[in-house]
Each structure stands twice: as structure tokens, then as C-alpha cells.
Design a protein around this motif. Structure first.
Motif, mmCIF file in Angstrom:
data_model
loop_
_atom_site.group_PDB
_atom_site.id
_atom_site.type_symbol
_atom_site.label_atom_id
_atom_site.label_comp_id
_atom_site.label_asym_id
_atom_site.label_seq_id
_atom_site.Cartn_x
_atom_site.Cartn_y
_atom_site.Cartn_z
ATOM 1 N N CYS A 1 15.082 6.969 6.140
ATOM 2 C CA CYS A 1 14.081 5.901 6.061
ATOM 3 C C CYS A 1 13.599 5.500 7.456
ATOM 4 O O CYS A 1 12.399 5.300 7.673
ATOM 5 C CB CYS A 1 14.646 4.682 5.332
ATOM 6 N N GLU A 2 14.520 5.390 8.387
ATOM 7 C CA GLU A 2 14.152 5.020 9.756
ATOM 8 C C GLU A 2 13.271 6.079 10.404
ATOM 9 O O GLU A 2 12.393 5.767 11.209
ATOM 10 C CB GLU A 2 15.408 4.781 10.593
ATOM 11 N N GLN A 3 13.468 7.343 10.045
ATOM 12 C CA GLN A 3 12.647 8.417 10.601
ATOM 13 C C GLN A 3 11.248 8.429 9.990
ATOM 14 O O GLN A 3 10.278 8.810 10.644
ATOM 15 C CB GLN A 3 13.321 9.770 10.381
ATOM 16 N N MET A 4 11.120 8.028 8.736
ATOM 17 C CA MET A 4 9.819 8.033 8.066
ATOM 18 C C MET A 4 8.957 6.839 8.458
ATOM 19 O O MET A 4 7.731 6.947 8.495
ATOM 20 C CB MET A 4 9.995 8.022 6.544
ATOM 21 N N LEU A 5 9.566 5.719 8.731
ATOM 22 C CA LEU A 5 8.818 4.488 8.961
ATOM 23 C C LEU A 5 7.758 4.610 10.047
ATOM 24 O O LEU A 5 6.603 4.213 9.829
ATOM 25 C CB LEU A 5 9.779 3.334 9.262
ATOM 26 N N PRO A 6 8.061 5.158 11.227
ATOM 27 C CA PRO A 6 7.002 5.279 12.245
ATOM 28 C C PRO A 6 5.821 6.141 11.778
ATOM 29 O O PRO A 6 4.675 5.882 12.126
ATOM 30 C CB PRO A 6 7.700 5.941 13.435
ATOM 31 N N GLN A 7 6.097 7.156 10.954
ATOM 32 C CA GLN A 7 5.044 8.025 10.455
ATOM 33 C C GLN A 7 4.125 7.298 9.464
ATOM 34 O O GLN A 7 2.958 7.643 9.314
ATOM 35 C CB GLN A 7 5.650 9.256 9.764
ATOM 36 N N LEU A 8 4.658 6.281 8.792
ATOM 37 C CA LEU A 8 3.902 5.551 7.775
ATOM 38 C C LEU A 8 3.258 4.271 8.304
ATOM 39 O O LEU A 8 2.538 3.598 7.581
ATOM 40 C CB LEU A 8 4.821 5.176 6.612
ATOM 41 N N GLN A 9 3.504 3.935 9.538
ATOM 42 C CA GLN A 9 3.078 2.644 10.073
ATOM 43 C C GLN A 9 1.584 2.375 9.871
ATOM 44 O O GLN A 9 1.184 1.308 9.425
ATOM 45 C CB GLN A 9 3.433 2.533 11.551
ATOM 46 N N GLY A 10 0.747 3.336 10.168
ATOM 47 C CA GLY A 10 -0.691 3.157 10.008
ATOM 48 C C GLY A 10 -1.083 2.909 8.561
ATOM 49 O O GLY A 10 -1.873 2.008 8.257
#
Length: 117
Positions: free
Chosen positions: A54-63
């Protein structure tokens, strides 16, 4: 955050695709097409792995998260996180990690999109 995950997790496997997912131990079993197995050892390792992913995906989904939050606040006087960021949206629509048939109920904004077609 780890505290948002269930204390005990079970493994669910869809028989025809062999796709594995984790479910809360209290989630009722779906009849037909699935098999379930308790995680009996290393529960903390399983939860740590989920948190790490989840922590790895979050930056990718920020926008996408910001755009969706903004759109939902423009449409409603009362922003509800549970409406904007459903399990279906995160798992199927935003990330593509889950197949459509795991979340047969549509999100509110999907119903609107279907009506417009």
C-alpha cells in the motif's frame, strides 16, 4: 497504517482463476467458486507485506486521489471519503489489481457515466 487492517486475515482463492486475495476472518464465505484457508502462522508478516505494498502504491496514485477528491467536493456540499474512495475504485478502477467481478456493485459516479451513454 497497520491498525486499519484486520487483526486476523484469511486467504480466499477463486477456483476458476486461482486468484488469491486476503479477507477479514469475519467476512462470510461466498458459496461456490471460492475456497478459504486460515492464516495460522506469521500473521504479522502478512499484514506487514500488505502495508508495504500500500505504501508503494500511494505515491503512484497521488494525482488521481487529488483529482477525485476535488471532483467529489465540487459535486457535493458534504465530502465523504467512503463515497469517493471505495474499495472498488482503489482495487479495480485506479490500480487494476482486482477484476471487475470482485466488485459487482458500481460506484456512484459509474452509475452516472452509464446513464450518460
Amino acid at each position: 497504517s497497520k491498525r486499519r487492517f484486520p487483526k486476523r486475515i484469511r486467504i480466499r482463492q477463486k477456483r476458476d482463476t486461482m486468484r488469491v486475495s486476503f479477507v477479514d476472518e469475519n467476512e462470510p464465505e461466498v458459496n461456490g467458486g471460492f475456497r478459504y484457508r486460515d492464516v495460522t502462522e506469521n500473521m504479522q508478516v502478512v499484514v506487514d507485506g500488505l502495508v508495504r505494498h500500500c505504501e508503494q502504491m500511494l505515491p503512484q496514485l497521488q494525482g488521481e486521489l487529488l483529482t477525485r477528491a476535488y471532483r467529489f467536493t465540487e459535486q457535493s456540499d458534504e465530502f465523504r471519503v467512503s463515497t469517493a474512495f471505495t474499495d472498488r475504485w482503489v482495487c479495480h478502477r485506479a490500480t487494476g489489481l482486482c477484476p471487475d467481478d470482485e466488485f459487482p456493485e458500481k460506484d456512484e459516479d459509474e452509475a452516472d457515466e452509464d446513464d450518460e451513454l
